[in-house]
Design an enzyme around this catalytic site. Sequence first.
Site, short mmCIF file in Angstrom:
data_model
loop_
_atom_site.label_atom_id
_atom_site.label_comp_id
_atom_site.label_asym_id
_atom_site.label_seq_id
_atom_site.Cartn_x
_atom_site.Cartn_y
_atom_site.Cartn_z
N HIS A 21 0.84 -1.19 0.00
CA HIS A 21 0.00 0.00 0.00
C HIS A 21 0.88 1.24 0.00
CE1 HIS A 21 0.02 0.80 4.62
NE2 HIS A 21 1.08 0.13 4.28
N CYS A 40 6.69 5.97 3.91
CA CYS A 40 5.49 5.18 3.63
C CYS A 40 4.63 5.82 2.54
CB CYS A 40 4.67 4.98 4.90
SG CYS A 40 5.55 3.99 6.13
N HIS A 46 4.79 0.28 -0.60
CA HIS A 46 5.66 -0.60 0.16
C HIS A 46 4.81 -1.73 0.72
CE1 HIS A 46 3.91 2.04 3.21
NE2 HIS A 46 4.17 1.09 4.10
N HIS A 48 3.98 -5.19 3.50
CA HIS A 48 4.05 -5.74 4.85
C HIS A 48 3.56 -7.18 4.82
CE1 HIS A 48 4.58 -1.83 6.84
NE2 HIS A 48 3.65 -1.38 6.02
N HIS A 82 -1.92 -10.68 -0.85
CA HIS A 82 -1.19 -10.45 -2.09
C HIS A 82 -1.89 -9.44 -3.00
CE1 HIS A 82 1.01 -13.94 -0.67
NE2 HIS A 82 2.00 -13.53 -1.45
N GLU A 126 1.05 -4.85 11.95
CA GLU A 126 1.75 -4.42 10.74
C GLU A 126 3.24 -4.75 10.84
OE1 GLU A 126 1.45 -0.44 8.23
OE2 GLU A 126 2.54 -0.16 10.10
#
Length: 142
Positions: A21, A40, A46, A48, A82, A126
């Site tokens: 995101h 971010c 990026h 997670h 994904h 996260e």
Amino acid sequence: MSPRSARLARLSRSVTFSACHRLHSKSLSDEENLKLFGKCNNPNGHGHNYKGRKVISILAPAGFVVVTVLSLQEAIMEPLDHKNLDKDVPYFSEVVSTTENIAVFIWDSLQKLLPQGILYKVEVQETEQNVVVYKGEETIVK
């Protein structure tokens, strides 16, 4: 309490999902977004490896493990795993994809799938340091 009386228990189930995101608010300028979200706010996003957990309150354990496994698949894995949250999940086209908002999305999705009143809380991790807990609270009016 007699041995046959039902006792309230809380059942917890967890899943791990991977998603990318970009933290970016359409209501802010590019400069304001960069200042607020830092790295971010990378235009390419990026990723997670999130850990999602739901906790439900039950009076009897029979049957709810199956319900909880199926609801995690439908509420978390199918829409989020994904995926590019901002591009692949319609909810995040207008909502910044922060972990707090991901928790709200999961809560709302689970509420549609589970019997009314049994969802106790949703946790979304996260990173090792950042965990959001959401219990369906209303927003705070200032």
